[in-house]
Motif scaffolding. Structure first.
Motif, short mmCIF file in Angstrom:
data_model
loop_
_atom_site.label_atom_id
_atom_site.label_comp_id
_atom_site.label_asym_id
_atom_site.label_seq_id
_atom_site.Cartn_x
_atom_site.Cartn_y
_atom_site.Cartn_z
N GLY A 122 0.54 -1.32 -0.02
CA GLY A 122 0.07 -0.11 0.07
C GLY A 122 0.83 1.41 -0.13
N SER A 123 1.88 1.07 0.69
CA SER A 123 2.67 2.33 0.68
C SER A 123 3.46 2.71 -0.47
N MET A 124 3.92 1.62 -1.25
CA MET A 124 4.38 1.50 -2.51
C MET A 124 3.58 1.94 -3.35
N LEU A 125 2.25 1.84 -3.27
CA LEU A 125 1.38 2.17 -4.52
C LEU A 125 0.86 3.73 -4.25
N GLN A 126 1.07 4.12 -2.83
CA GLN A 126 0.93 5.51 -2.56
C GLN A 126 2.03 6.42 -3.28
N GLN A 127 3.18 5.64 -2.99
CA GLN A 127 4.46 6.42 -3.40
C GLN A 127 4.40 6.75 -4.94
N SER A 128 4.13 5.54 -5.65
CA SER A 128 3.95 5.74 -7.40
C SER A 128 2.91 6.82 -7.33
N ARG A 129 1.63 7.01 -6.70
CA ARG A 129 0.74 7.87 -7.06
C ARG A 129 1.44 9.59 -6.78
N GLU A 130 2.15 9.47 -5.61
CA GLU A 130 2.66 10.82 -5.60
C GLU A 130 3.78 11.30 -6.45
N LEU A 131 4.33 10.21 -7.15
CA LEU A 131 5.38 10.55 -8.16
C LEU A 131 4.68 10.60 -9.58
N ALA A 132 3.51 10.36 -9.55
CA ALA A 132 2.80 10.34 -10.99
C ALA A 132 3.14 9.14 -11.88
N ASP A 133 3.47 8.17 -11.07
CA ASP A 133 4.22 6.94 -11.86
C ASP A 133 3.22 6.18 -12.13
N LEU A 134 2.28 6.18 -13.27
CA LEU A 134 1.09 5.48 -13.60
C LEU A 134 1.68 4.06 -13.92
N PRO A 135 2.82 3.66 -14.58
CA PRO A 135 3.08 2.21 -14.76
C PRO A 135 3.64 1.76 -13.50
N GLY A 136 4.26 2.24 -12.28
CA GLY A 136 4.41 1.90 -11.02
C GLY A 136 3.20 1.66 -10.20
N VAL A 137 2.02 2.53 -10.69
CA VAL A 137 0.86 2.21 -10.01
C VAL A 137 0.26 1.05 -10.36
N LEU A 138 0.12 0.92 -11.72
CA LEU A 138 -0.43 -0.39 -12.31
C LEU A 138 0.42 -1.82 -11.66
N ALA A 139 1.69 -1.58 -11.83
CA ALA A 139 2.59 -2.73 -11.41
C ALA A 139 2.19 -2.96 -10.03
N THR A 140 2.07 -2.02 -9.13
CA THR A 140 1.63 -2.47 -7.64
C THR A 140 0.35 -3.05 -7.52
N ILE A 141 -0.73 -2.40 -8.26
CA ILE A 141 -1.82 -2.97 -8.29
C ILE A 141 -1.88 -4.53 -8.90
N LEU A 142 -1.11 -4.99 -10.01
CA LEU A 142 -1.05 -6.28 -10.49
C LEU A 142 -0.41 -7.25 -9.41
N VAL A 143 0.52 -6.78 -8.40
CA VAL A 143 1.26 -7.18 -7.56
C VAL A 143 0.43 -7.78 -6.41
N ILE A 144 -0.50 -6.75 -6.05
CA ILE A 144 -1.54 -7.11 -5.03
C ILE A 144 -2.49 -8.02 -5.51
N LEU A 145 -3.15 -7.87 -6.64
CA LEU A 145 -3.95 -9.01 -7.32
C LEU A 145 -3.18 -10.25 -7.03
N PHE A 146 -2.09 -10.44 -7.73
CA PHE A 146 -1.48 -11.54 -7.73
C PHE A 146 -1.41 -12.51 -6.55
#
Length: 314
Positions: free
Chosen positions: A261-285
């Motif tokens: 969750g912290s990694m997802l929030q960090q990617s959002r703050e950096l406007a890193d959409l690939p990082g956001v999607l990557a974290t979401i996929l890891v959470i789902l996996f």
């Protein structure tokens, strides 16, 4: 006139009178035989599947579906050519996952979140199981506490995060509290639903076997309620994982470790959409992996013991 013959037959494992007291008693093994109920009478012979057949039936379909979705995603990127900062492609997300892995952030986040989720879930099981038994067996407590527990199950766990931060600060206690408030009601209500579906004959047999209240609850009621209880456990884990992600996204800093969750929030703050999607996929996996490794095999074994494995379409 032919001699009279006895129609009584000796059934292995049947009850035998206690020679000392004249009463009929049963051992713990007798109590365990009740958990399958009448479903076990319909058990069909199972044909053992080879490794490839088990792989093809259990693993191959979701893998093929995921590959098809990724192919459709890449096809859309090639045809539509959307803005890469708004719609990254599969290769961009894969690159982000590779970068997170190379820096060690991904491994740290997965281990932190899984350990928190696992510990919180085990604590929730330890609390929700006796609470569910009490609600199922004590009608007055169920009428008083049941509606509140159902209300807590409906309440989004994220609503507890602000209060938990004020109570416990930015610490792991905040995360565990939110996880418990999300998981305990689901586990308890699942067990109550399982107990409600127990045929009354099982309780009568338990009484004939000489079960006291504790033995009736632990050796008769709880095993017989396992289908509903297992459904409650699965739902409890789902709520635990969702609550954990919500708490980690909002409660950042302090002594709280770096989770998904912290990694997802960090990617959002950096406007890193690939990082956001990557974290979401890891959470789902991770959520799917826990389901396939822990809950699905347990459910198959339970259904197989009760003769419901084939009828459930497994």
């Amino acid at each position: 006139m032919p001699p009279e013959t006895s129609t009584d037959t000796v059934v292995p494992g049947a009850l035998e009178p206690d020679t000392a007291t004249g009463s009929t008693t049963g051992s713990r093994a007798d109590f365990r035989t009740l958990e399958a109920g009448l479903d076990a009478l319909q058990t069909s012979p199972l044909v053992e599947k080879g490794p490839w057949r088990r792989f093809a039936d259990g693993v191959l379909p979701p893998v093929v579906l995921v590959l098809a979705l990724i192919a459709a995603w890449q096809f859309y990127i090639v045809i539509a050519r959307p803005r890469p900062d708004l719609t990254p492609g599969p290769l961009d997300v894969l690159t982000s996952i590779t970068d997170l892995w190379s820096t060690g952030h991904l491994q740290t986040a997965v281990v932190t979140s899984l350990s928190r989720g696992g510990i919180g879930f085990l604590i929730a099981v330890a609390i929700g199981t006796p609470l569910g038994l009490l609600l199922a067996e004590w009608r007055l407590l169920r009428r008083a506490l049941g509606p509140l527990l159902s209300g807590l199950q409906v309440l989004p766990s994220v609503a507890w995060v602000p209060a938990a931060i004020l109570w416990f600060g930015l610490s792991d206690a905040t995360v565990y509290f939110v996880v418990l408030m999300g998981a305990v009601p689901s586990i308890a209500n699942g067990l109550v639903a399982g107990v409600d579906q127990i045929p009354p004959q099982l309780r009568r047999v338990g009484t004939v076997l000489g079960a006291n209240r504790v033995e009736m609850a632990t050796l008769v009621v709880l095993p017989a309620a396992m289908p509903g209880y297992l459904a409650g456990l699965k739902q409890g884990w789902a709520f635990s994982w969702r609550s954990l992600m919500a708490a980690e996204i909002i409660a950042v800093g302090g002594s709280i470790g770096f989770g998904l969750g912290s990694m997802l929030q960090q990617s959002r703050e950096l406007a890193d959409l690939p990082g956001v999607l990557a974290t979401i996929l890891v959470i789902l996996f991770v959520g799917i992996l826990v389901e396939l490794v822990l809950f699905a095999p347990a459910e198959r074994r339970l259904l197989r013991r009760r003769g419901l494995y084939l009828t459930a379409g497994r």
